[in-house]
Design a protein around this motif. Structure first.
Motif, short mmCIF file in Angstrom:
data_model
loop_
_atom_site.label_atom_id
_atom_site.label_comp_id
_atom_site.label_asym_id
_atom_site.label_seq_id
_atom_site.Cartn_x
_atom_site.Cartn_y
_atom_site.Cartn_z
N THR A 54 -14.75 -1.65 -1.63
CA THR A 54 -14.20 -2.26 -2.84
C THR A 54 -14.19 -1.26 -3.99
O THR A 54 -13.20 -1.16 -4.72
N GLN A 55 -15.28 -0.52 -4.12
CA GLN A 55 -15.39 0.43 -5.24
C GLN A 55 -14.30 1.48 -5.17
O GLN A 55 -13.66 1.79 -6.18
N VAL A 58 -10.81 -0.26 -5.99
CA VAL A 58 -10.72 -0.68 -7.39
C VAL A 58 -10.61 0.55 -8.28
O VAL A 58 -9.84 0.58 -9.24
N GLU A 59 -11.36 1.60 -7.94
CA GLU A 59 -11.31 2.82 -8.75
C GLU A 59 -9.90 3.41 -8.75
O GLU A 59 -9.40 3.84 -9.79
N VAL B 46 -8.19 -6.43 -2.57
CA VAL B 46 -8.03 -5.25 -3.42
C VAL B 46 -7.20 -4.20 -2.71
O VAL B 46 -6.35 -3.54 -3.31
N CYS B 50 -3.68 -2.71 -3.89
CA CYS B 50 -3.49 -1.27 -4.00
C CYS B 50 -2.18 -0.86 -3.32
O CYS B 50 -1.41 -0.05 -3.85
N LEU B 131 -4.95 -9.21 -9.08
CA LEU B 131 -5.02 -7.81 -9.51
C LEU B 131 -3.62 -7.24 -9.71
O LEU B 131 -3.36 -6.54 -10.68
#
Lengths: 209, 158
Positions: A54-55, A58-59, B46, B50, B131
Motif C-alpha cells: 500500500t505504501q 500510495v506514494e 490503490v 494507480c 482515489l
C-alpha cells in the motif's frame, strides 16, 4: 536494531531534511518520494508486506499528484535571517520531545511480542474462525470489521469533501469575464469563484467530461 | 511531464498499454486473494487507482475509456461504500451487524471465506474509485488555477 534498518532510518531522516530545505519545489517532491519508498522498504523489513504494498503505490500516486500540482508554480523565498531566540526555543523543544519519545517507546512491549490477550487469540484462532489464512485480513475484515467500516467512512467523507471543494461552480448569472488582474493569487482552492469564467467552464468540462 | 489532458508520446502509450494490463490484473489479484496473501481490498484498490492514473497521464483525460472511467469513479466510490454497508446489514440474517453470514470453505482456497472476499471487493471498489476521483479533481483544479495564474501574469507584464 538491525543495521540495515538503522541505515534506512538515517536515510529517511536525511531525505526528510532535504525535502524541507530544498528551494526547488520539484526537488522537494522527489525527496518526499524517496522517503516514501524508503519507508515501504522499512515496512517490508519489519515483516509487514501488506503495508509495504500500500505504501509504495500510495506514494507513487501522491508524488504524481504533487508533481502535477507544483508544476509551473513559483517558489516564494521565505524566511531570510533566522531569529536566534526562535532557534534556541526550537532546539530546547526538540531535545525535550526526543527525550520524552525515547522514554515513551521504552515502555512499549518488545517488537513482535504478543503480550495482549487479544493478539494471542487472533494469532491462535484467526485462520480457523475466519477462514482467512492472512491474519491481517482476518482481523481487518472479520474480527474488527467495524474498524474497517469506520476507515471506509473516513475515506468516503474525504473524497466527497475533495469533490465538493473542487466542484463545478454553480451556474449563476455572472458577467462573461470577471476581473482577472489585481491580485494574481486570487484563484485559491478555497475560492472557486475566483477563477475567471472561461477557465471555470474548462475546469467543469475537465471534471464532468 | 506532459500535459495531463493531451497525453504523451506514442512510445509511452504503447508501453502503457502493456503495463496497464499487468497493473490491473495485479490489483485484482491482490484484492481477490487478500485473505490468503499479503494485500487486501485497500492495497488492491490503490493499485487499480494507480493504473487508472497511469492511463490518464499516458492517453490524456479526454480519450474514450479513460473519460468514462473518470465519470463513473465518483459513483463507483459510493457503490463500494454502500456494498460494504449492505454486506454488513446482511449480517443481521446470521446474528448481528457485520457478522459473517456465509459458510466457510476449504482452507487456503479462494472460497475459504467468501464473506471476507466480498468485503475486500467492496473496499477495493471504494478505495480505487475514490482515489482516482480525487486525483482527477485535484489535477483538473491545479491545471485550471495554473492557467489562470499564467494569464494574469501575462496581463501584468503587458
Amino acid at each position: 536494531m538491525d543495521p540495515v534498518l538503522f541505515v534506512l532510518t538515517v536515510f529517511l531522516i536525511l531525505g526528510s531534511l532535504v525535502a524541507l530545505e530544498m528551494k526547488d519545489l520539484l526537488s522537494a517532491v522527489i525527496a518526499i518520494g524517496v522517503v516514501g519508498l524508503g519507508l515501504s522498504i522499512v515496512f517490508l523489513l519489519l515483516g509487514a508486506p501488506d503495508i509495504a504494498i500500500t505504501q509504495v503505490v500510495v506514494e507513487v500516486i501522491v508524488v504524481t499528484v504533487l508533481i502535477l500540482a507544483t508544476k509551473g508554480s513559483r517558489v516564494e523565498e521565505s524566511g531570510g535571517r533566522r531569529n536566534f531566540l526562535v532557534l534556541g526555543v526550537g532546539a530546547i523543544a526538540l531535545i525535550l520531545a526526543t527525550a520524552l519519545t525515547i522514554h515513551a517507546f521504552s515502555e512499549l512491549p518488545a517488537f513482535g511480542s504478543d503480550r495482549t490477550v487479544a493478539s494471542a487469540f487472533y494469532l491462535r484462532y484467526g485462520p480457523d474462525l475466519t477462514g482467512a489464512a492472512n491474519v491481517v485480513t482476518a482481523i481487518l475484515l472479520d474480527f474488527r470489521a467495524y474498524d474497517t467500516l469506520g476507515e471506509a467512512t473516513v475515506i468516503l467523507a474525504a473524497i466527497v469533501g475533495v469533490l465538493a471543494v473542487l466542484r463545478r461552480p454553480a451556474r449563476r448569472e455572472t458577467p462573461a469575464r470577471p476581473t482577472v488582474g489585481g491580485d494574481p493569487d486570487a484563484p485559491t482552492p478555497t475560492e472557486p469563484t475566483g477563477v475567471p469564467a472561461p477557465e471555470a467552464e474548462e475546469r467543469a468540462e475537465v471534471l464532468h467530461g | 511531464m506532459a500535459d495531463p489532458q493531451g497525453g504523451m508520446s506514442t512510445i509511452v502509450q504503447v508501453v502503457t498499454r502493456w503495463v496497464l494490463l499487468l497493473t490491473l490484473v495485479f490489483g485484482l489479484g491482490v484484492a481477490f486473494f487478500g485473505h490468503l496473501t499479503p494485500g487486501g481490498g485497500f492495497a488492491g484498490g490503490v493499485v487499480l487507482a494507480c493504473g487508472a492514473v497511469m492511463a490518464t497521464l499516458a492517453f490524456g483525460a479526454r480519450t474514450g475509456p479513460v473519460a468514462k472511467v473518470r465519470k463513473a469513479a465518483s459513483s463507483l466510490d459510493a457503490v463500494g461504500a454502500l456494498a460494504f454497508l449492505a454486506i454488513g446489514l446482511l449480517g443481521y440474517t446470521a446474528a448481528h451487524f457485520l457478522q459473517r453470514w456465509l459458510e466457510l470453505g476449504e482452507a487456503f482456497t479462494l472460497g475459504s471465506t467468501r464473506f471476507v472476499v466480498l468485503l475486500n471487493l467492496a473496499v477495493m471498489l471504494k478505495v480505487g474509485a475514490g482515489l482516482f476521483a480525487g486525483f482527477a479533481a485535484i489535477v483538473a483544479f491545479a491545471r485550471a488555477t495554473s492557467d489562470a495564474d499564467e494569464k494574469s501574469d501575462g496581463k501584468e507584464q503587458a
